[in-house]
Design a protein around this motif. Sequence first.
Motif, PDB file in Angstrom:
ATOM      1  N   GLY A  56      -9.714 -13.122 -20.161  1.00  0.00           N
ATOM      2  CA  GLY A  56      -8.684 -13.599 -21.086  1.00  0.00           C
ATOM      3  C   GLY A  56      -9.062 -13.493 -22.549  1.00  0.00           C
ATOM      4  O   GLY A  56      -8.209 -13.656 -23.421  1.00  0.00           O
ATOM      5  N   ALA A  57     -10.336 -13.228 -22.848  1.00  0.00           N
ATOM      6  CA  ALA A  57     -10.752 -13.070 -24.249  1.00  0.00           C
ATOM      7  C   ALA A  57     -10.053 -11.856 -24.837  1.00  0.00           C
ATOM      8  O   ALA A  57      -9.816 -10.850 -24.155  1.00  0.00           O
ATOM      9  CB  ALA A  57     -12.266 -12.910 -24.341  1.00  0.00           C
ATOM     10  N   ARG A  58      -9.721 -11.941 -26.107  1.00  0.00           N
ATOM     11  CA  ARG A  58      -9.045 -10.837 -26.789  1.00  0.00           C
ATOM     12  C   ARG A  58      -9.898 -10.308 -27.931  1.00  0.00           C
ATOM     13  O   ARG A  58     -10.584 -11.060 -28.617  1.00  0.00           O
ATOM     14  CB  ARG A  58      -7.691 -11.278 -27.316  1.00  0.00           C
ATOM     15  N   PHE A  59      -9.836  -9.002 -28.086  1.00  0.00           N
ATOM     16  CA  PHE A  59     -10.525  -8.349 -29.188  1.00  0.00           C
ATOM     17  C   PHE A  59      -9.662  -7.201 -29.696  1.00  0.00           C
ATOM     18  O   PHE A  59      -8.713  -6.778 -29.045  1.00  0.00           O
ATOM     19  CB  PHE A  59     -11.927  -7.876 -28.779  1.00  0.00           C
ATOM     20  N   ARG A  60      -9.974  -6.726 -30.867  1.00  0.00           N
ATOM     21  CA  ARG A  60      -9.263  -5.600 -31.470  1.00  0.00           C
ATOM     22  C   ARG A  60     -10.222  -4.434 -31.599  1.00  0.00           C
ATOM     23  O   ARG A  60     -11.327  -4.573 -32.109  1.00  0.00           O
ATOM     24  CB  ARG A  60      -8.723  -5.980 -32.842  1.00  0.00           C
ATOM     25  N   GLY A  61      -9.774  -3.279 -31.126  1.00  0.00           N
ATOM     26  CA  GLY A  61     -10.537  -2.052 -31.281  1.00  0.00           C
ATOM     27  C   GLY A  61      -9.954  -1.241 -32.426  1.00  0.00           C
ATOM     28  O   GLY A  61      -8.732  -1.083 -32.515  1.00  0.00           O
ATOM     29  N   HIS A  62     -10.813  -0.781 -33.296  1.00  0.00           N
ATOM     30  CA  HIS A  62     -10.402   0.088 -34.412  1.00  0.00           C
ATOM     31  C   HIS A  62     -10.818   1.506 -34.037  1.00  0.00           C
ATOM     32  O   HIS A  62     -11.982   1.757 -33.762  1.00  0.00           O
ATOM     33  CB  HIS A  62     -11.068  -0.368 -35.713  1.00  0.00           C
ATOM     34  N   ASN A  63      -9.848   2.420 -34.027  1.00  0.00           N
ATOM     35  CA  ASN A  63     -10.046   3.754 -33.486  1.00  0.00           C
ATOM     36  C   ASN A  63      -9.686   4.842 -34.483  1.00  0.00           C
ATOM     37  O   ASN A  63      -8.915   4.615 -35.415  1.00  0.00           O
ATOM     38  CB  ASN A  63      -9.186   3.921 -32.228  1.00  0.00           C
ATOM     39  N   LYS A  64     -10.224   6.030 -34.212  1.00  0.00           N
ATOM     40  CA  LYS A  64      -9.936   7.189 -35.045  1.00  0.00           C
ATOM     41  C   LYS A  64     -10.052   8.448 -34.197  1.00  0.00           C
ATOM     42  O   LYS A  64     -10.999   8.606 -33.436  1.00  0.00           O
ATOM     43  CB  LYS A  64     -10.911   7.261 -36.221  1.00  0.00           C
ATOM     44  N   ALA A  65      -9.048   9.314 -34.329  1.00  0.00           N
ATOM     45  CA  ALA A  65      -9.074  10.632 -33.693  1.00  0.00           C
ATOM     46  C   ALA A  65      -8.578  11.622 -34.741  1.00  0.00           C
ATOM     47  O   ALA A  65      -7.428  11.531 -35.188  1.00  0.00           O
ATOM     48  CB  ALA A  65      -8.185  10.670 -32.456  1.00  0.00           C
ATOM     49  N   GLY A  66      -9.456  12.496 -35.181  1.00  0.00           N
ATOM     50  CA  GLY A  66      -9.090  13.403 -36.265  1.00  0.00           C
ATOM     51  C   GLY A  66      -8.793  12.595 -37.521  1.00  0.00           C
ATOM     52  O   GLY A  66      -9.579  11.739 -37.913  1.00  0.00           O
ATOM     53  N   ASP A  67      -7.630  12.823 -38.122  1.00  0.00           N
ATOM     54  CA  ASP A  67      -7.236  12.078 -39.327  1.00  0.00           C
ATOM     55  C   ASP A  67      -6.443  10.820 -39.003  1.00  0.00           C
ATOM     56  O   ASP A  67      -6.072  10.073 -39.906  1.00  0.00           O
ATOM     57  CB  ASP A  67      -6.385  12.972 -40.245  1.00  0.00           C
ATOM     58  N   GLU A  69      -5.843   7.132 -37.661  1.00  0.00           N
ATOM     59  CA  GLU A  69      -6.556   5.880 -37.421  1.00  0.00           C
ATOM     60  C   GLU A  69      -5.570   4.819 -36.943  1.00  0.00           C
ATOM     61  O   GLU A  69      -4.436   4.783 -37.413  1.00  0.00           O
ATOM     62  CB  GLU A  69      -7.246   5.395 -38.697  1.00  0.00           C
ATOM     63  N   TRP A  70      -6.017   3.974 -36.027  1.00  0.00           N
ATOM     64  CA  TRP A  70      -5.169   2.907 -35.526  1.00  0.00           C
ATOM     65  C   TRP A  70      -6.043   1.789 -34.967  1.00  0.00           C
ATOM     66  O   TRP A  70      -7.237   1.956 -34.808  1.00  0.00           O
ATOM     67  CB  TRP A  70      -4.215   3.421 -34.437  1.00  0.00           C
ATOM     68  N   HIS A  71      -5.411   0.643 -34.734  1.00  0.00           N
ATOM     69  CA  HIS A  71      -6.116  -0.432 -34.039  1.00  0.00           C
ATOM     70  C   HIS A  71      -5.286  -0.829 -32.827  1.00  0.00           C
ATOM     71  O   HIS A  71      -4.080  -0.581 -32.776  1.00  0.00           O
ATOM     72  CB  HIS A  71      -6.387  -1.636 -34.949  1.00  0.00           C
ATOM     73  N   ALA A  72      -5.962  -1.402 -31.848  1.00  0.00           N
ATOM     74  CA  ALA A  72      -5.304  -1.826 -30.622  1.00  0.00           C
ATOM     75  C   ALA A  72      -5.910  -3.136 -30.156  1.00  0.00           C
ATOM     76  O   ALA A  72      -7.136  -3.285 -30.125  1.00  0.00           O
ATOM     77  CB  ALA A  72      -5.478  -0.758 -29.548  1.00  0.00           C
ATOM     78  N   ASP A  73      -5.042  -4.070 -29.820  1.00  0.00           N
ATOM     79  CA  ASP A  73      -5.505  -5.344 -29.280  1.00  0.00           C
ATOM     80  C   ASP A  73      -5.752  -5.189 -27.786  1.00  0.00           C
ATOM     81  O   ASP A  73      -5.025  -4.478 -27.093  1.00  0.00           O
ATOM     82  CB  ASP A  73      -4.476  -6.440 -29.551  1.00  0.00           C
ATOM     83  N   CYS A  74      -6.790  -5.853 -27.315  1.00  0.00           N
ATOM     84  CA  CYS A  74      -7.248  -5.726 -25.937  1.00  0.00           C
ATOM     85  C   CYS A  74      -7.465  -7.111 -25.343  1.00  0.00           C
ATOM     86  O   CYS A  74      -7.789  -8.049 -26.065  1.00  0.00           O
ATOM     87  CB  CYS A  74      -8.584  -4.979 -25.905  1.00  0.00           C
ATOM     88  N   GLU A  75      -7.312  -7.206 -24.017  1.00  0.00           N
ATOM     89  CA  GLU A  75      -7.607  -8.452 -23.320  1.00  0.00           C
ATOM     90  C   GLU A  75      -8.498  -8.161 -22.120  1.00  0.00           C
ATOM     91  O   GLU A  75      -8.192  -7.280 -21.307  1.00  0.00           O
ATOM     92  CB  GLU A  75      -6.328  -9.128 -22.847  1.00  0.00           C
ATOM     93  N   VAL A  76      -9.584  -8.897 -22.016  1.00  0.00           N
ATOM     94  CA  VAL A  76     -10.526  -8.740 -20.908  1.00  0.00           C
ATOM     95  C   VAL A  76      -9.854  -9.221 -19.622  1.00  0.00           C
ATOM     96  O   VAL A  76      -9.338 -10.341 -19.556  1.00  0.00           O
ATOM     97  CB  VAL A  76     -11.823  -9.535 -21.174  1.00  0.00           C
ATOM     98  N   THR A  77      -9.859  -8.355 -18.601  1.00  0.00           N
ATOM     99  CA  THR A  77      -9.208  -8.675 -17.330  1.00  0.00           C
ATOM    100  C   THR A  77     -10.184  -8.754 -16.153  1.00  0.00           C
ATOM    101  O   THR A  77      -9.869  -9.379 -15.150  1.00  0.00           O
ATOM    102  CB  THR A  77      -8.119  -7.636 -17.004  1.00  0.00           C
TER     103      THR A  77
END
Length: 158
Positions: A56-67, A69-77
């Motif tokens: 249930g813990a949540r974290f945010r991943g900051h990502n990049k592919a080429g030019d 960039e984005w972030h995505a929220d995640c939840e441990v399952t």
Amino acid sequence: MSEAVQDPTRGEASVHVEASPDDVYAFLTDLERLPGLSPENQRCEWLAPSSSMEIGARFRGHNKAGDYEWHADCEVTVLEPGRSFAYEVPPNFEYATTWRYDIEPGSDGAGCSVTETFHAPLLEQPDIYPGRIDGRRDNLERACGITMANLAAAFAAD
């Protein structure tokens, strides 16, 4: 004999790691070290009130592919020490992607086998980004291969 049809929403890669399942699990569940394995993930941070790895813990991943960039929220399952770790991106979305790491002790008693898998139902939704990205499934599977190779290398360097 017919060839198996590739699932357009799933992919995986495996590697043998010269480390114990517990050590590999500790590495994979460490948000400081996990991004160093991935070709896309740049960093992770806990989302309040979460501050440690638990279901249930949540974290945010900051990502990049080429030019891009984005972030995505995640939840441990899934958290099974020494065995598996999984999270859902984004949480509570009907087309969420599940990323999973399964760890099996080596058959010869040395090291372990680690498999990273993804299930990304969004890839079958052409009207929703990133379902419109040609080749995204194959790119994600290639990224799994890179992540697994980096994991093996991290323990080989110790």
